[in-house]
Design an enzyme around this catalytic site. Structure first.
Site, short mmCIF file in Angstrom:
data_model
loop_
_atom_site.label_atom_id
_atom_site.label_comp_id
_atom_site.label_asym_id
_atom_site.label_seq_id
_atom_site.Cartn_x
_atom_site.Cartn_y
_atom_site.Cartn_z
N GLY A 185 23.06 60.85 -21.88
CA GLY A 185 23.38 59.57 -21.27
C GLY A 185 23.70 59.72 -19.79
O GLY A 185 23.12 60.55 -19.08
N SER A 186 24.65 58.94 -19.33
CA SER A 186 24.91 58.86 -17.89
C SER A 186 25.54 60.10 -17.29
O SER A 186 25.64 60.19 -16.06
CB SER A 186 25.80 57.65 -17.59
OG SER A 186 25.10 56.45 -17.87
#
Length: 502
Positions: free
Chosen positions: A221-222
């Protein structure tokens, strides 16, 4: 001599020759295999005649041996139970050993060449000197906190991992994989019971035997935006440079729009790189990744440690526990050209990007250091003689790679500190210390909750790094990354409180 007798004589000579060759083959080439075979009962009895050395951390014995009245003289025990299972591994009678028990088996068993002098001394004294002792880098406080916080996480998650390392040296401060297991039944001298315990663990759908900190790879993810931000800083984009953003963006060749986690996140057509990191702006990083190109993103990820297939963690430069390679995956069309949609998704840590928790901690550790270097992670601090008077090995920290320059590290630190002070990582704060980090929410499957990630670091008042950490909560759903940040802050705070952490 008549012909039939000659033929019989030749056959007998050939058979004797084959028998002679077979005996030499067994003695010269197969002897060690037969001698060390698990089916050789005498070998097992001999192995348990010598007391196995301790595995310790912070002055506490985590694995030790106690004398029994059975045929196998010493029983391996693990006082900490499940808390240290994925670090220590286990030493069974018939099953394969794992973890530090496997990596340091010869030294612990007293059969290492380093302990030859002790064995020679035993020949004259008639004693049976025990095996050597292995001292680990773990902070007992950090390990305790990591285990308890993961096990009792606020999301009720059953699977996850946490690992903390000292950015200054690469020493592992804590390592927990969830769910864990009690290694004591696996070391039982009752091999039927040990096999039954192992089979039960192996058949558990949550796979408690898996060391998720080293062996599990999940979409980050981020958290992967730190890698993309590093590539941007090296290609003419500064912290204050405006980059395209917006509430939604559809990559070329794709009809699927990329959106932010909330409508309040970077709805403006442009934001600074600092704001994009602080707010975790998907649309900004998707467009940024396409602008930089797949080759740039992949190269920067490799410089941080992605695609490394041969990393092990134990002694420095010696066999240890193998670490799965983190991957950036494919970002191409079938004809080999770049697929902008795949590149955009990869730039926000989705698509085929996969990362281990250890890799996440190493990324945070590199950013935490003023020089941007990445130190080789290790678990074994020292090897001590059975009588503890002689040290046969003391870890000497070594550089693994330099993924970023000091200036890029400084800019990334500022952005990651902003994430904790002004953005999504606020639950990782530690009073009196500067904490930086990056949260990550990663899609696992359309019908499953998202994974929650946090990577981060803690600095003292002089800006010197003390701890870098990665926490992942599998399928944690909404709030998973915030809970990962909270746990990470607790672990780093415990590492700071440890006498060796400051």
């Amino acid at each position: 001599m008549n012909a039939p007798l000659r033929r019989v004589g030749v056959v007998v000579m050939v058979l004797f020759g084959l028998l002679f060759a077979n005996l030499n083959w067994i003695q010269a080439y197969k002897a060690d295999e037969y001698r060390t075979s698990d089916y050789n009962g005498r070998v097992q009895v001999a192995e348990y005649e010598r007391k196995r050395g301790n595995i310790e951390a912070g002055g506490t014995a985590l694995a030790t041996s106690k004398e029994t009245s059975g045929q196998l003289k010493f029983l391996r025990t693990y006082p900490g139970g499940a808390k240290y299972a994925h670090v220590l591994g286990y030493k069974p009678v018939n099953l394969a050993d794992t973890g530090i028990e496997r990596a340091e088996n010869d030294f612990l068993a007293g059969t290492s060449d380093q302990l030859l002098g002790d064995r020679i001394k035993d020949m004259f004294t008639g004693d049976q000197t025990g095996g050597g002792n292995v001292l680990l880098t773990l902070s007992k406080r950090a390990q305790d906190v990591a285990y308890e916080q993961l096990r009792n996480n606020e999301q009720g998650v059953k699977r996850g991992a946490a690992i903390a390392i000292d950015p200054r040296s690469g020493a592992v401060q804590a390592l927990v994989s969830m769910p864990s297991f009690d290694p004591n039944p696996l070391a039982s001298h009752n091999t039927t019971q040990a096999a039954a315990a192992y089979n039960q663990l192996e058949q558990d759908p949550n796979n408690p035997l898996l060391n998720r900190a080293f062996a599990e790879t999940l979409p980050p993810g981020s958290t992967f935006k730190v890698v993309v931000a590093a590539a941007a800083l090296e290609n003419g984009i500064g912290k204050s440079t405006q980059i395209p953003a917006g509430s939604s963006w559809t990559p070329p060749t794709s009809g699927t729009p990329i959106r932010n986690a909330a409508s309040s996140i970077c709805p403006e057509p442009q934001v600074t790189l600092m704001s994009a990191v602080t707010e975790s702006c998907n649309t900004g990083f998707a467009q940024l990744g396409v602008r930089l190109g797949a080759d740039v993103i992949k190269q920067k990820a490799r410089q941080f440690g992605f695609e490394q297939d041969d990393l092990t963690v134990g002694q420095l430069g010696e066999d240890g526990q193998a670490v799965a390679a983190s991957r950036t995956g494919d970002m191409q069309n079938p004809d080999g050209s770049t697929d902008p949609a795949a590149l955009a998704q990869s730039s926000i840590g989705q698509n085929n990007v996969r990362m281990t928790p250890l890799e996440g901690a190493l990324i945070a550790a590199s950013v935490a250091r003023k020089d941007g270097k990445q130190m080789r992670p290790y678990l074994v601090r020292q090897l001590l003689a059975p009588d503890r008077t002689t040290s046969y090995y003391t870890a000497d920290p070594r550089e693994l790679r330099q993924p970023i320059s000091g200036q890029v590290a400084a800019d990334l630190r500022d952005m990651m500190v902003s994430v904790v002070e002004n953005g999504t990582g606020g639950r990782a704060k530690i009073n009196g210390y500067t904490v930086g980090g990056k949260t990550g929410t990663a899609q696992s499957a359309p019908d499953r909750p998202d994974h929650g990630w946090f990577i981060g670091f803690a600095l003292d008042k002089n800006g010197e790094p003390i701890s870098a950490v990665c926490v992942v909560l599998e399928q944690a759903g909404s709030g998973g990354s915030a809970e990962a940040a909270r746990i990470a802050g607790k672990i780093m705070q415990a590492a700071i409180a440890d006498p060796g952490g400051r």
